[in-house]
Design an enzyme around this catalytic site. Structure first.
Site, mmCIF file in Angstrom:
data_model
loop_
_atom_site.group_PDB
_atom_site.id
_atom_site.type_symbol
_atom_site.label_atom_id
_atom_site.label_comp_id
_atom_site.label_asym_id
_atom_site.label_seq_id
_atom_site.Cartn_x
_atom_site.Cartn_y
_atom_site.Cartn_z
ATOM 1 N N ARG A 88 26.168 14.392 -3.651
ATOM 2 C CA ARG A 88 24.783 14.117 -4.013
ATOM 3 C C ARG A 88 24.394 12.670 -3.762
ATOM 4 N NH1 ARG A 88 20.755 15.639 -2.751
ATOM 5 N NH2 ARG A 88 21.709 17.683 -3.001
ATOM 6 N N LYS A 125 8.017 -4.414 -0.667
ATOM 7 C CA LYS A 125 7.801 -3.302 -1.605
ATOM 8 C C LYS A 125 8.920 -2.272 -1.431
ATOM 9 C CE LYS A 125 2.819 -4.059 -1.762
ATOM 10 N NZ LYS A 125 1.470 -3.520 -1.471
ATOM 11 N N LYS A 157 0.149 -17.255 -0.858
ATOM 12 C CA LYS A 157 -0.635 -16.132 -1.332
ATOM 13 C C LYS A 157 -1.870 -16.595 -2.108
ATOM 14 C CE LYS A 157 1.598 -12.440 -2.645
ATOM 15 N NZ LYS A 157 1.393 -11.530 -1.485
ATOM 16 N N GLU A 186 -1.788 -15.836 3.463
ATOM 17 C CA GLU A 186 -2.524 -14.606 3.177
ATOM 18 C C GLU A 186 -4.005 -14.937 3.014
ATOM 19 O OE1 GLU A 186 -1.318 -11.214 0.241
ATOM 20 O OE2 GLU A 186 -2.540 -12.662 -0.869
ATOM 21 N N ASP A 207 -5.465 -9.672 5.000
ATOM 22 C CA ASP A 207 -5.199 -8.707 3.934
ATOM 23 C C ASP A 207 -6.432 -7.862 3.636
ATOM 24 O OD1 ASP A 207 -3.637 -7.478 1.937
ATOM 25 O OD2 ASP A 207 -4.499 -8.783 0.404
#
Length: 274
Positions: A88, A125, A157, A186, A207
């Site tokens: 598994r 992510k 960012k 960004e 973005d």
């Protein structure tokens, strides 16, 4: 590089306190079989899980190969209880990685029909503890890993820009990084993208821009600046973004929203109908 510690942790998680399911004596041969077409990945990981429990493994395909229903991925020989214990964990990792590779391959093929030079990239992510496997699966599908962790590149960012201002933020990180480290900014508007393009940044992230907005930025920036599109882009819409002339399309969905490829483990004969 998958370590014995990782494999032991995976197996212990699946084993629990008292496994009576797999207390079977004797040895046998088993095969991992694909039950749908796709791009395979995670073969070495599945092999490592079986080998950790002293199975002999023969690989029949390699990461990045296109497979069809009924294809055998690996053949394993060993103690029955050990093979069933490994089954598994090995299948979960193989199916998950292959699902990522398959989705990546579809995105790459669709985008390159419109822009042969486009790069399809993953994001951060990823599933904690599985990033190495997931990023490798993206590469197996023809994609790019993007940065593997925070140390690989500086990403300026929106929170950095809010606190320091765009130009000052770029200068701040430029003074603190090696000459080998790229800086990406960004941006969220056309005007912001043009300001970023006039700094020493290497990459401009557009973005949540629409394809029309991206085309406008592409036309009005120096070709030496790498432009990356990101934000909600899917396999179904990737061609619209590839047509804009952007250099890179990054897609979080390659790793965070993927269906595992259907794979099974059989001892004895493989069923005629999978």
């Amino acid at each position: 590089m998958i370590t014995d510690t990782q494999i032991e942790r995976w197996l212990r998680e699946d084993l629990g306190m008292n496994d009576v399911n797999n207390k079977i004596s004797g040895s046998t041969t088993g095969q991992v079989v694909v039950k749908e077409s796709g791009t395979i990945a995670g073969v070495d990981v599945a092999t490592a899980v079986f080998e950790y429990l002293d199975a002999d493994v023969t690989q029949h395909v390699s990461d990045g190969d296109v497979v069809d229903e009924g294809d055998v991925v690996v053949t394993v020989e060993g103690v029955i209880s050990a093979l069933l214990r490994a089954e598994r964990v090995a299948l979960n990792l193989l199916g998950h990685a292959s699902g990522i590779a398959t989705k990546t391959s579809k995105a790459v093929c669709r985008a390159r029909e419109h822009n042969p030079d486009i790069t399809i990239a993953a994001t951060r992510k990823t599933t904690p503890g599985l990033r190495e496997i997931e990023k490798h699966a993206v590469v197996a599908g023809g994609g790019d890993t993007h940065r593997l962790n925070l140390s690989h590149m500086v990403m300026v960012k929106e929170n950095h820009i809010s606190e320091m201002g765009l130009e000052h933020a770029v200068e701040h990180f430029q003074e603190r990084t090696s000459f080998t480290t790229k800086i990406e900014v960004e941006t969220e508007t056309y005007e912001e993208a043009l300001i970023a393009a006039d700094t020493s940044a290497d990459i401009i992230l557009l973005d949540n821009f629409s394809p029309n907005e991206i085309e406008r930025v592409v036309e009005d920036t120096d070709p030496s600046v790498i432009l990356e599109a990101s934000g909600g882009i899917t396999v179904e819409t990737v061609d619209e973004y590839a047509n804009t002339g952007v250099d890179v399309i990054s897609m979080g969905s390659l790793t965070h929203s993927v269906n595992s490829l259907d794979v099974s483990f059989y001892t004895g004969d493989i069923p005629a109908e999978l």
